[in-house]
Design an enzyme around this catalytic site. Structure first.
Site, short mmCIF file in Angstrom:
data_model
loop_
_atom_site.label_atom_id
_atom_site.label_comp_id
_atom_site.label_asym_id
_atom_site.label_seq_id
_atom_site.Cartn_x
_atom_site.Cartn_y
_atom_site.Cartn_z
N ASN A 99 24.07 -62.25 39.66
CA ASN A 99 24.95 -60.95 40.09
C ASN A 99 25.67 -60.94 41.58
OD1 ASN A 99 26.58 -58.65 41.04
ND2 ASN A 99 24.96 -56.95 41.26
N LYS A 153 28.59 -60.16 42.81
CA LYS A 153 28.66 -59.62 44.12
C LYS A 153 30.02 -59.10 43.91
CE LYS A 153 24.20 -57.58 44.56
NZ LYS A 153 23.37 -56.46 45.64
N HIS A 179 24.80 -50.11 38.47
CA HIS A 179 24.59 -51.07 39.68
C HIS A 179 24.55 -50.21 40.49
CE1 HIS A 179 23.77 -53.55 43.12
NE2 HIS A 179 23.21 -54.39 42.43
N GLU A 228 24.72 -49.94 43.74
CA GLU A 228 25.98 -50.01 45.22
C GLU A 228 27.32 -49.09 44.22
OE1 GLU A 228 26.33 -54.31 45.31
OE2 GLU A 228 24.59 -53.67 46.71
N GLU A 268 15.79 -51.51 39.87
CA GLU A 268 15.83 -52.01 41.33
C GLU A 268 15.98 -51.13 42.02
OE1 GLU A 268 19.29 -55.82 40.84
OE2 GLU A 268 20.55 -54.07 40.73
N GLY A 328 19.14 -56.37 48.68
CA GLY A 328 19.98 -57.12 49.99
C GLY A 328 19.70 -56.52 51.69
N SER A 346 16.43 -58.35 46.36
CA SER A 346 15.77 -59.05 47.20
C SER A 346 14.33 -60.37 46.56
CB SER A 346 15.07 -58.74 48.92
OG SER A 346 16.15 -58.16 49.47
P1 PGA Z 1 19.59 -58.74 46.19
O1 PGA Z 1 20.60 -58.20 45.14
O2 PGA Z 1 18.85 -59.67 45.25
O3 PGA Z 1 20.59 -58.99 47.47
O4 PGA Z 1 18.63 -57.68 47.09
C1 PGA Z 1 19.84 -57.06 43.82
C2 PGA Z 1 21.24 -56.83 43.52
O5 PGA Z 1 21.79 -55.77 43.97
O6 PGA Z 1 21.41 -56.23 41.92
#
Ligand code: PGA
Length: 252
Positions: A10, A12, A96, A98, A166, A172, A212
């Site tokens: 992803n 983003k 997601h 976010e 997740e 992140g 992460s």
């Molecule tokens: P990250 O994000 O690996 O940077 O923690 C994972 C995601 O949001 O799918």
């Protein structure tokens, strides 16, 4: 039938044309297990989807990071599922965290999006996960069950769904879930599917972990029986994404 390992990247809201070209070139050169062993899907921002699709090796697929909840029309700024299908984009990430937190997408709205995208022939990476506060108050399973129920209420065929667990506190932050924490929720989610959808769907649906994941922690996570792959953010922009793809061999 064994569940095929799935690794999603992803990207983003990151990348310039030059950076995107660099990542694709790196991926195109990589030696990874065959597509019988691992399914790899990368998700660039909308604006780079066609570009990435045209450059990318044929054994990797592309995904959008979102799409509109129903048929297109007067919805300024939105991209419809039909448009993705028209461009030959096979996958979409929906729900997601976010988008759930920053754009206030509710469980029901995400369920509607998943249902509509599937009805148009897209395959969906549907994301669920609890916040730190929810985990600390002991409501992790209640939260992910409610998020999954809002999807299952609207979806009758799970063939084209990958469920991504997740935890919000791991996204992140560099604070990855331990293999035991991931396994526990994956196993509970599979049980939820068995009790609320069917034994067959529970057995066949890939439940992937995100938050992460990196080149150093992927193997131990991949070794967990109910972890069927990963959704990777930050590390999907780096060469270690190849190591994460290779962790699929842990299952063999
Ligand atoms: P990250 O994000 O690996 O940077 O923690 C994972 C995601 O949001 O799918």
């Amino acid at each position: 039938m064994a569940r095929k390992f799935f690794v999603g990247g992803n990207w983003k809201c990151n990348g310039t044309t030059e950076e995107v070209k660099k990542i694709v070139t790196m991926l195109n050169k990589a030696e990874v297990p065959s597509d019988d062993v691992v399914e790899v899907v990368v998700s660039p921002p909308f604006i780079f989807l066609s570009f990435v699709k045209s450059l990318m090796r044929s054994d990797f697929e592309v995904a959008a990071q979102n799409c509109w909840v129903r048929k297109g029309g007067a919805f300024t700024g939105e991209i419809s599922a039909e448009m993705l299908v028209n461009l030959g984009i096979p996958w979409v990430i929906l729900g997601h965290s976010e988008r759930r937190s920053l754009l206030k997408e509710s469980d029901e709205f995400v369920g509607d999006k998943v249902s509509y995208a599937l009805s148009q022939g897209l395959k969906v990476i549907a994301c669920v996960g609890e916040t730190l506060e929810q985990r600390e108050s002991g409501s992790t399973m209640a939260v992910v069950a409610a998020q999954t129920k809002a999807i299952s209420d609207k979806v009758s065929n799970w063939t084209n769904v990958v469920l991504a667990y997740e935890p919000v506190w791991a996204i992140g932050t560099g604070k990855v879930a331990t293999p035991a924490q991931a396994q526990e929720v994956h196993s509970d989610l599979r049980k939820w599917l068995k009790d609320n959808v069917s034994a067959e769907v529970a057995e066949s649906t890939r439940i992937i972990y995100g938050g992460s994941v990196n080149g150093a922690n992927c193997k131990e996570l991949a070794a967990q029986p109910d972890v069927d792959g990963f959704l990777v953010g930050g590390a999907s922009l780096k060469p270690e994404f190849i190591d994460i793809i290779k962790s699929a061999t842990v299952k063999q």
